[in-house]
Design a protein around this motif. Structure first.
Motif, PDB file in Angstrom:
ATOM      1  N   LEU A 150      -1.194 -25.743  57.221  1.00 45.34           N
ATOM      2  CA  LEU A 150      -1.159 -27.090  57.792  1.00 45.34           C
ATOM      3  C   LEU A 150      -2.178 -27.231  58.913  1.00 45.34           C
ATOM      4  O   LEU A 150      -2.936 -28.210  58.967  1.00 45.34           O
ATOM      5  N   VAL A 151      -2.204 -26.240  59.789  1.00 46.03           N
ATOM      6  CA  VAL A 151      -3.061 -26.318  60.971  1.00 46.03           C
ATOM      7  C   VAL A 151      -4.481 -25.844  60.670  1.00 46.03           C
ATOM      8  O   VAL A 151      -5.459 -26.530  60.980  1.00 46.03           O
ATOM      9  N   ALA A 152      -4.596 -24.672  60.033  1.00 46.10           N
ATOM     10  CA  ALA A 152      -5.914 -24.067  59.844  1.00 46.10           C
ATOM     11  C   ALA A 152      -6.769 -24.827  58.846  1.00 46.10           C
ATOM     12  O   ALA A 152      -7.986 -24.914  59.000  1.00 46.10           O
ATOM     13  N   LYS A 153      -6.143 -25.372  57.810  1.00 41.51           N
ATOM     14  CA  LYS A 153      -6.893 -26.094  56.779  1.00 41.51           C
ATOM     15  C   LYS A 153      -6.990 -27.589  57.079  1.00 41.51           C
ATOM     16  O   LYS A 153      -7.508 -28.356  56.269  1.00 41.51           O
ATOM     17  N   ASP A 154      -6.443 -27.977  58.229  1.00 42.39           N
ATOM     18  CA  ASP A 154      -6.578 -29.348  58.715  1.00 42.39           C
ATOM     19  C   ASP A 154      -6.030 -30.382  57.733  1.00 42.39           C
ATOM     20  O   ASP A 154      -6.651 -31.417  57.479  1.00 42.39           O
ATOM     21  N   TYR A 155      -4.829 -30.094  57.202  1.00 44.44           N
ATOM     22  CA  TYR A 155      -4.174 -31.066  56.334  1.00 44.44           C
ATOM     23  C   TYR A 155      -3.521 -32.155  57.173  1.00 44.44           C
ATOM     24  O   TYR A 155      -3.044 -31.900  58.287  1.00 44.44           O
ATOM     25  N   ASN A 156      -3.486 -33.362  56.638  1.00 45.07           N
ATOM     26  CA  ASN A 156      -2.727 -34.443  57.250  1.00 45.07           C
ATOM     27  C   ASN A 156      -1.347 -34.457  56.606  1.00 45.07           C
ATOM     28  O   ASN A 156      -1.140 -33.893  55.533  1.00 45.07           O
ATOM     29  N   LEU A 157      -0.395 -35.119  57.234  1.00 44.42           N
ATOM     30  CA  LEU A 157       0.966 -35.147  56.718  1.00 44.42           C
ATOM     31  C   LEU A 157       1.510 -36.580  56.809  1.00 44.42           C
ATOM     32  O   LEU A 157       2.332 -36.898  57.672  1.00 44.42           O
ATOM     33  N   PRO A 158       1.052 -37.460  55.910  1.00 42.69           N
ATOM     34  CA  PRO A 158       1.553 -38.839  55.922  1.00 42.69           C
ATOM     35  C   PRO A 158       2.991 -38.903  55.421  1.00 42.69           C
ATOM     36  O   PRO A 158       3.474 -37.982  54.755  1.00 42.69           O
TER      37      PRO A 158
END
Length: 238
Positions: A150-158
């Protein structure tokens, strides 16, 4: 060796000293991991990624090898179709290739469910049996991997990720239910609660059990969304 025996160390008890020690260890690891994420502003730690990938591969392969070597392997018990195995495979994939939809599914099944499994495990063997170590190490690695990705791959979480993941879960559950019907198995715990005392033991059986699973999954997916947003805020990621 007794630690690999299929009949020795069948003494696990919920919240026994060994179980509490694992829970405390996991809490300590989580605290230090979150502090590391906040301080390091993690982008792509190849060493950490390699450790998590190694844990996933060794956990799944060693489990199959162990079951075969001690001659207890049966398709109704040892096919890699439990939720933790799905989390493991999707986690492996995401460490090498980016996919938003697969990440959503992985994050929602790989964050809270393994933590709940650590707190109330469906487990027979106690420390120092092989399966005791394998079970807890794998279930610790899954949520840590979910947060790392989530953090390292810079995913968003809509917010829509909750419903996308819930749809994916139900789509996956259909063939799993078919496998359970054919083999008399209980993958995904769709056929009923596990034999061990877990949170699912309160849910009874039949269609009402399935309905409660759906409601519980949706509740925990929404809760996971809140946790995910909190983690992103804590690590100052938008």
């Amino acid at each position: 060796m007794k630690m690999f025996s299929p009949v020795d160390f069948q003494t696990f008890q919920l919240f026994s000293p060994s179980h509490i020690a694992v829970i405390v260890l996991f809490l300590i690891i989580c605290i230090f991991f979150l502090l590391y994420l906040k301080k390091a502003k993690l982008t792509n730690n190849k060493r950490l990624s390699s450790i998590l990938v190694t844990i996933f591969i060794v956990s799944e392969l060693s489990y199959q090898i162990w079951a075969l070597s001690v001659r207890i392997w049966e398709s109704k018990y040892f096919l890699p179709l439990q939720l933790c195995s799905f989390s493991t495979f999707f986690g492996l994939y995401l460490h090498f290739k980016r996919s938003t939809v697969i990440f959503y599914f992985f994050f929602y099944i790989g964050f809270l469910p393994p933590i709940l499994a650590i707190l109330t495990p469906d487990l027979l063997y106690d420390f120092p049996h092989y399966f005791f170590g394998k079970f807890f190490i794998q279930h610790m690695a899954i949520p840590i991997s979910a947060v790392y990705l989530l953090v390292a791959k810079d995913y968003n979480l809509p917010f829509k990720s909750v419903w996308i993941s819930f749809l994916c879960l139900n789509l996956v559950a259909i063939p799993i239910g078919g496998v359970n019907y054919l083999l008399g198995s209980n993958y995904f715990f769709l056929s009923g609660p596990p034999v061990s005392d877990t949170a699912l033991s309160l849910f009874g059986n039949g269609w009402f059990y399935i309905l409660q699973l759906e409601i519980l999954a949706l509740f925990f997916f929404h809760l996971t969304f809140v946790f995910g947003k909190g983690i992103l805020l804590f690590t100052k990621k938008n």
